[in-house]
Design an enzyme around this catalytic site. Structure first.
Site, PDB file in Angstrom:
ATOM      1  N   GLY A   1      81.047  98.291 -13.623  1.00  0.00           N
ATOM      2  CA  GLY A   1      81.386  97.466 -12.470  1.00  0.00           C
ATOM      3  C   GLY A   1      82.866  97.156 -12.435  1.00  0.00           C
ATOM      4  O   GLY A   1      83.625  97.539 -13.336  1.00  0.00           O
TER       5      GLY A   1
ATOM      6  N   LEU B   1      84.607  94.350 -12.876  1.00  0.00           N
ATOM      7  CA  LEU B   1      85.100  93.576 -14.011  1.00  0.00           C
ATOM      8  C   LEU B   1      84.911  94.336 -15.315  1.00  0.00           C
ATOM      9  O   LEU B   1      85.802  94.356 -16.169  1.00  0.00           O
ATOM     10  CB  LEU B   1      84.391  92.224 -14.088  1.00  0.00           C
TER      11      LEU B   1
ATOM     12  N   ASP C   1      70.213  98.955 -19.655  1.00  0.00           N
ATOM     13  CA  ASP C   1      69.507  98.114 -18.685  1.00  0.00           C
ATOM     14  C   ASP C   1      69.278  96.757 -19.336  1.00  0.00           C
ATOM     15  O   ASP C   1      68.486  96.632 -20.267  1.00  0.00           O
ATOM     16  CB  ASP C   1      68.188  98.775 -18.306  1.00  0.00           C
TER      17      ASP C   1
ATOM     18  N   ALA D   1      75.569  92.221 -13.509  1.00  0.00           N
ATOM     19  CA  ALA D   1      75.079  91.265 -12.511  1.00  0.00           C
ATOM     20  C   ALA D   1      74.595  92.000 -11.271  1.00  0.00           C
ATOM     21  O   ALA D   1      75.068  93.092 -10.947  1.00  0.00           O
ATOM     22  CB  ALA D   1      76.182  90.286 -12.118  1.00  0.00           C
TER      23      ALA D   1
ATOM     24  N   THR E   1      79.141  82.381 -11.561  1.00  0.00           N
ATOM     25  CA  THR E   1      79.719  82.337 -10.219  1.00  0.00           C
ATOM     26  C   THR E   1      79.831  80.928  -9.646  1.00  0.00           C
ATOM     27  O   THR E   1      79.079  80.018 -10.041  1.00  0.00           O
ATOM     28  CB  THR E   1      78.858  83.185  -9.266  1.00  0.00           C
ATOM     29  N   ASP E   2      80.731  80.782  -8.689  1.00  0.00           N
ATOM     30  CA  ASP E   2      80.849  79.529  -7.942  1.00  0.00           C
ATOM     31  C   ASP E   2      79.640  79.276  -7.040  1.00  0.00           C
ATOM     32  O   ASP E   2      79.401  78.145  -6.610  1.00  0.00           O
ATOM     33  CB  ASP E   2      82.127  79.542  -7.098  1.00  0.00           C
TER      34      ASP E   2
ATOM     35  N   TYR F   1      70.824  84.582  -4.540  1.00  0.00           N
ATOM     36  CA  TYR F   1      71.803  85.040  -5.522  1.00  0.00           C
ATOM     37  C   TYR F   1      72.258  83.881  -6.397  1.00  0.00           C
ATOM     38  O   TYR F   1      72.262  83.964  -7.628  1.00  0.00           O
ATOM     39  CB  TYR F   1      72.998  85.671  -4.807  1.00  0.00           C
TER      40      TYR F   1
ATOM     41  N   LYS G   1      71.701  83.307 -10.514  1.00  0.00           N
ATOM     42  CA  LYS G   1      72.822  83.126 -11.437  1.00  0.00           C
ATOM     43  C   LYS G   1      72.704  81.791 -12.175  1.00  0.00           C
ATOM     44  O   LYS G   1      73.038  81.700 -13.367  1.00  0.00           O
ATOM     45  CB  LYS G   1      74.149  83.209 -10.681  1.00  0.00           C
TER      46      LYS G   1
ATOM     47  N   TRP H   1      85.058  84.788  -6.024  1.00  0.00           N
ATOM     48  CA  TRP H   1      85.756  85.653  -5.064  1.00  0.00           C
ATOM     49  C   TRP H   1      86.510  86.781  -5.782  1.00  0.00           C
ATOM     50  O   TRP H   1      87.701  87.001  -5.581  1.00  0.00           O
ATOM     51  CB  TRP H   1      86.714  84.822  -4.213  1.00  0.00           C
TER      52      TRP H   1
END
Length: 298
Positions: A11, A13, A33, A65, A106-107, A130, A134, A155
């Site tokens: 991904g 990141l 996985d 993610a 995440t925010d 989502y 998370k 973001w």
């Protein structure tokens, strides 16, 4: 020195972490996985044995993610498997082998109805499938007994994979004007800076200088709206930012509800002695100077 395992290594990141770490295994989802308990256990055991053979300190940084925010509304089962069960399995494997775990969140775990930056001590209240998955992953990690840190960010964009910056570049090539929501505020975060921050945290962990296990916030400095972010992208592309026109969330409905205000406070990051993130606008300029072709030709 660190020996890293980075699930989600293909991904945006994960690839940035792999590019910046000296010793790292960064498997993609087809290679590891995170919803497969046996595969996770084996991957962590392999990390431990290889690190021991090389005289290195093992750390897992979970970048895996399910990030398709709108799709998660219809595919909540899969989203929960990756975002909830995956971190739980990783944390259990790390706890069993005494390997530190850094999990990226995440925010969107916050409701977005505030008017000040969210602290790590603020209660969560996700408004989307989502965000809920998370939040479940965070809870699983923090309650696992593993030596674990949950790092919330926001973001995110980078040279690899799809993201908002690349979407704006594509649309700029085909449309005279764009309407972008101007009533949602957050913190754009470049994967380059985020990866450096996570690696700094990992280094503190293995030297015994890390903050107490728990929650941290790491985002680009400052805040803006999606419209402000888009206009900055146009500036970096050498285009007229006035081509980006503000609109409201109601004018641009999406399947998943987004938080109106999800700015994250970096108080926890600074208190831990970690290097503060630079202002988001400065980071965007650096991202374009280093990876301009990736953004201009997505």
């Amino acid at each position: 020195m660190l020996s890293l395992l980075v699930p989600g290594g293909h991904g945006q990141l994960g690839r940035e972490l792999a590019a910046r770490a000296a010793v790292v295994r960064a498997p993609g989802s087809s290679d590891l996985d995170v919803t497969n308990a046996g595969a996770v256990i084996e991957a962590v055991k392999t990390l431990v044995s290889s690190a021991a053979a090389d005289g290195l300190s093992p750390v897992v940084v979970n970048a895996a993610a399910y990030n398709a925010v709108d799709a998660a509304e219809e595919d909540a089962t899969r989203a929960f498997a990756v975002n909830g069960d995956g971190p739980r399995l990783l944390a259990a494997a790390c706890a069993a082998t005494n390997v530190p775990l850094i999990h990226v969140s995440t925010d969107y775990v916050f409701p977005g109805d505030g008017d000040r930056p969210y602290e790590t001590t603020d209660p969560v209240g996700p408004q989307s499938a989502y965000g809920a998955t998370k939040a479940a992953g965070e809870e699983a990690v923090l309650g696992s007994g593993a030596l674990a840190w949950v790092v919330r960010t926001a973001w995110v964009y980078g040279a690899y994979g799809g993201n908002f910056v690349k979407t704006m570049a594509k649309l700029a090539a085909t449309r005279d004007t764009l309407s972008v929501v101007d009533d949602q505020r957050g913190c754009p975060t470049w994967t380059g800076d985020l990866a450096e921050g996570l690696l700094e945290l990992a280094s503190l962990v293995v030297t015994g200088k890390a903050p107490a296990p728990g929650l941290l916030h790491c985002t680009g400095g400052g805040e803006t709206t999606w419209c402000g972010f888009a206009r900055a992208v146009f500036e970096e592309l050498g285009l007229d930012p006035a081509r980006v026109r503000p609109c409201t969330t109601d004018e641009f409905p999406r399947p998943a509800r987004r938080p109106a205000y999800s700015v994250l406070s970096d108080r926890s990051w600074r208190a831990a002695g970690l290097t503060p993130m630079r202002p988001w606008r400065e980071a965007l300029a650096t991202a374009f100077s280093e990876h301009g072709d990736h953004f201009r030709n997505p």
